[in-house]
Design a protein around this motif. Sequence first.
Motif, PDB file in Angstrom:
ATOM      1  N   LEU A 113      -6.710   4.350  29.028  1.00  0.00           N
ATOM      2  CA  LEU A 113      -5.661   3.573  28.363  1.00  0.00           C
ATOM      3  C   LEU A 113      -4.421   4.456  28.413  1.00  0.00           C
ATOM      4  CD1 LEU A 113      -4.667   1.133  26.682  1.00  0.00           C
ATOM      5  CD2 LEU A 113      -5.161   2.493  24.667  1.00  0.00           C
ATOM      6  N   THR A 114      -3.365   3.965  29.049  1.00  0.00           N
ATOM      7  CA  THR A 114      -2.129   4.736  29.197  1.00  0.00           C
ATOM      8  C   THR A 114      -1.175   4.398  28.065  1.00  0.00           C
ATOM      9  OG1 THR A 114      -2.398   4.777  31.592  1.00  0.00           O
ATOM     10  CG2 THR A 114      -0.185   5.215  30.740  1.00  0.00           C
ATOM     11  N   ILE A 115      -0.621   5.447  27.460  1.00  0.00           N
ATOM     12  CA  ILE A 115       0.338   5.304  26.365  1.00  0.00           C
ATOM     13  C   ILE A 115       1.682   5.793  26.897  1.00  0.00           C
ATOM     14  CG2 ILE A 115       0.881   5.933  23.986  1.00  0.00           C
ATOM     15  CD1 ILE A 115      -2.143   6.595  23.649  1.00  0.00           C
ATOM     16  N   GLN A 116       2.433   4.874  27.515  1.00  0.00           N
ATOM     17  CA  GLN A 116       3.662   5.219  28.217  1.00  0.00           C
ATOM     18  C   GLN A 116       4.782   4.245  27.878  1.00  0.00           C
ATOM     19  OE1 GLN A 116       3.446   4.842  32.482  1.00  0.00           O
ATOM     20  NE2 GLN A 116       5.175   6.226  32.796  1.00  0.00           N
ATOM     21  N   PRO A 117       5.868   4.757  27.326  1.00  0.00           N
ATOM     22  CA  PRO A 117       7.020   3.885  27.050  1.00  0.00           C
ATOM     23  C   PRO A 117       7.675   3.388  28.340  1.00  0.00           C
ATOM     24  CG  PRO A 117       7.194   5.977  25.865  1.00  0.00           C
ATOM     25  CD  PRO A 117       6.072   6.116  26.852  1.00  0.00           C
ATOM     26  N   LYS A 127      -2.368  14.796  28.184  1.00  0.00           N
ATOM     27  CA  LYS A 127      -0.913  14.705  28.365  1.00  0.00           C
ATOM     28  C   LYS A 127      -0.715  14.647  29.875  1.00  0.00           C
ATOM     29  CE  LYS A 127       3.398  16.416  26.648  1.00  0.00           C
ATOM     30  NZ  LYS A 127       4.009  17.210  25.591  1.00  0.00           N
ATOM     31  N   TYR A 128       0.199  13.781  30.348  1.00  0.00           N
ATOM     32  CA  TYR A 128       0.261  13.461  31.774  1.00  0.00           C
ATOM     33  C   TYR A 128       1.702  13.242  32.212  1.00  0.00           C
ATOM     34  CZ  TYR A 128      -1.323  11.008  36.033  1.00  0.00           C
ATOM     35  OH  TYR A 128      -1.570  10.615  37.322  1.00  0.00           O
ATOM     36  N   ASP A 129       2.023  13.686  33.424  1.00  0.00           N
ATOM     37  CA  ASP A 129       3.367  13.468  33.959  1.00  0.00           C
ATOM     38  C   ASP A 129       3.362  12.636  35.238  1.00  0.00           C
ATOM     39  OD1 ASP A 129       2.513  15.196  35.958  1.00  0.00           O
ATOM     40  OD2 ASP A 129       4.030  16.732  35.574  1.00  0.00           O
ATOM     41  N   GLY A 130       2.263  11.964  35.506  1.00  0.00           N
ATOM     42  CA  GLY A 130       2.136  11.178  36.725  1.00  0.00           C
ATOM     43  C   GLY A 130       1.416  11.917  37.830  1.00  0.00           C
ATOM     44  N   LEU A 162      -5.726  18.507  29.278  1.00  0.00           N
ATOM     45  CA  LEU A 162      -6.637  17.992  28.267  1.00  0.00           C
ATOM     46  C   LEU A 162      -6.165  18.481  26.910  1.00  0.00           C
ATOM     47  CD1 LEU A 162      -9.270  16.512  27.499  1.00  0.00           C
ATOM     48  CD2 LEU A 162     -10.454  18.694  27.851  1.00  0.00           C
ATOM     49  N   VAL A 163      -5.806  17.563  26.036  1.00  0.00           N
ATOM     50  CA  VAL A 163      -5.317  17.895  24.700  1.00  0.00           C
ATOM     51  C   VAL A 163      -6.477  18.039  23.730  1.00  0.00           C
ATOM     52  CG1 VAL A 163      -3.909  17.078  22.759  1.00  0.00           C
ATOM     53  CG2 VAL A 163      -3.113  16.744  25.109  1.00  0.00           C
ATOM     54  N   ASP A 164      -7.429  17.089  23.800  1.00  0.00           N
ATOM     55  CA  ASP A 164      -8.574  17.105  22.895  1.00  0.00           C
ATOM     56  C   ASP A 164      -9.640  16.169  23.445  1.00  0.00           C
ATOM     57  OD1 ASP A 164      -9.995  17.931  20.660  1.00  0.00           O
ATOM     58  OD2 ASP A 164      -9.050  16.512  19.303  1.00  0.00           O
ATOM     59  N   SER A 165     -10.868  16.355  22.978  1.00  0.00           N
ATOM     60  CA  SER A 165     -11.952  15.455  23.353  1.00  0.00           C
ATOM     61  C   SER A 165     -12.847  15.225  22.149  1.00  0.00           C
ATOM     62  CB  SER A 165     -12.750  16.016  24.527  1.00  0.00           C
ATOM     63  OG  SER A 165     -13.357  17.238  24.178  1.00  0.00           O
ATOM     64  N   THR A 170       7.529   9.878  26.548  1.00  0.00           N
ATOM     65  CA  THR A 170       8.638   9.270  27.283  1.00  0.00           C
ATOM     66  C   THR A 170       8.048   8.601  28.520  1.00  0.00           C
ATOM     67  OG1 THR A 170       9.083  11.182  28.695  1.00  0.00           O
ATOM     68  CG2 THR A 170      10.189  11.132  26.544  1.00  0.00           C
ATOM     69  N   ASP A 171       8.900   7.973  29.322  1.00  0.00           N
ATOM     70  CA  ASP A 171       8.376   7.367  30.543  1.00  0.00           C
ATOM     71  C   ASP A 171       7.965   8.417  31.573  1.00  0.00           C
ATOM     72  OD1 ASP A 171      11.152   7.945  30.845  1.00  0.00           O
ATOM     73  OD2 ASP A 171      11.264   6.615  32.566  1.00  0.00           O
ATOM     74  N   ASN A 172       8.431   9.664  31.413  1.00  0.00           N
ATOM     75  CA  ASN A 172       8.093  10.743  32.351  1.00  0.00           C
ATOM     76  C   ASN A 172       6.910  11.590  31.906  1.00  0.00           C
ATOM     77  OD1 ASN A 172      10.206  10.204  34.194  1.00  0.00           O
ATOM     78  ND2 ASN A 172      11.637  11.205  32.812  1.00  0.00           N
ATOM     79  N   ILE A 173       6.764  11.809  30.601  1.00  0.00           N
ATOM     80  CA  ILE A 173       5.674  12.616  30.046  1.00  0.00           C
ATOM     81  C   ILE A 173       5.022  11.776  28.963  1.00  0.00           C
ATOM     82  CG2 ILE A 173       5.036  14.748  28.909  1.00  0.00           C
ATOM     83  CD1 ILE A 173       6.547  15.910  31.066  1.00  0.00           C
ATOM     84  N   TYR A 174       3.768  11.460  29.161  1.00  0.00           N
ATOM     85  CA  TYR A 174       3.099  10.514  28.272  1.00  0.00           C
ATOM     86  C   TYR A 174       1.624  10.882  28.135  1.00  0.00           C
ATOM     87  CZ  TYR A 174       2.400   8.496  32.944  1.00  0.00           C
ATOM     88  OH  TYR A 174       2.116   8.320  34.262  1.00  0.00           O
ATOM     89  N   TYR A 175       0.854  10.001  27.531  1.00  0.00           N
ATOM     90  CA  TYR A 175      -0.549  10.303  27.226  1.00  0.00           C
ATOM     91  C   TYR A 175      -1.465   9.257  27.828  1.00  0.00           C
ATOM     92  CZ  TYR A 175       1.258  13.762  24.096  1.00  0.00           C
ATOM     93  OH  TYR A 175       1.909  14.856  23.613  1.00  0.00           O
ATOM     94  N   ARG A 176      -2.673   9.707  28.141  1.00  0.00           N
ATOM     95  CA  ARG A 176      -3.721   8.807  28.611  1.00  0.00           C
ATOM     96  C   ARG A 176      -5.001   9.150  27.857  1.00  0.00           C
ATOM     97  NH1 ARG A 176      -4.262   8.389  34.868  1.00  0.00           N
ATOM     98  NH2 ARG A 176      -5.103  10.465  34.631  1.00  0.00           N
ATOM     99  N   VAL A 177      -5.735   8.123  27.456  1.00  0.00           N
ATOM    100  CA  VAL A 177      -7.013   8.315  26.782  1.00  0.00           C
ATOM    101  C   VAL A 177      -8.089   7.828  27.739  1.00  0.00           C
ATOM    102  CG1 VAL A 177      -8.407   7.810  24.756  1.00  0.00           C
ATOM    103  CG2 VAL A 177      -5.903   7.890  24.555  1.00  0.00           C
ATOM    104  N   LYS A 178      -8.992   8.724  28.101  1.00  0.00           N
ATOM    105  CA  LYS A 178     -10.066   8.407  29.041  1.00  0.00           C
ATOM    106  C   LYS A 178     -11.343   8.073  28.287  1.00  0.00           C
ATOM    107  CE  LYS A 178     -12.477  10.162  33.100  1.00  0.00           C
ATOM    108  NZ  LYS A 178     -12.603  11.330  34.011  1.00  0.00           N
ATOM    109  N   ASN A 179     -11.938   6.946  28.629  1.00  0.00           N
ATOM    110  CA  ASN A 179     -13.222   6.551  28.058  1.00  0.00           C
ATOM    111  C   ASN A 179     -14.330   7.297  28.810  1.00  0.00           C
ATOM    112  OD1 ASN A 179     -15.562   5.347  27.192  1.00  0.00           O
ATOM    113  ND2 ASN A 179     -15.028   3.300  27.881  1.00  0.00           N
TER     114      ASN A 179
END
Length: 96
Positions: free
Chosen positions: A20-24, A45-48, A53-56, A71-80
């Motif tokens: 699930l990508t959390i990107q403005p 935390k992801y830049d494309g 890995l921030v936490d699990s 931001t649209d350049n640096i954002y977060y993703r949650v991996k199932n």
Amino acid sequence: MADVRGIVEDLQSVNDGAFLTIQPSTGEEWLIKNIYHGGAAELYKYDGVNEVLVDSDTESGSWIGWQFFATDNIYYRVKNVSGGAALIGYEGVRTK
């Protein structure tokens, strides 16, 4: 200038191994306060291209009251990583 602040949120069923990508949108900035996951999950935390890995968490849970700036350049993703489909969601505020 119009006031663009407000709540941002989402809740989706995410397949095992997917994100699930959390990107403005371009030009927006968000402060994410809470992230929920209905099974084991990893937060990145992801830049494309690069990710950190921030936490699990090995079971259902949440990251509540944390502060994730996106931001649209640096954002977060949650991996199932639960082994099956799981609900993942977030809530926060649009700051710009």
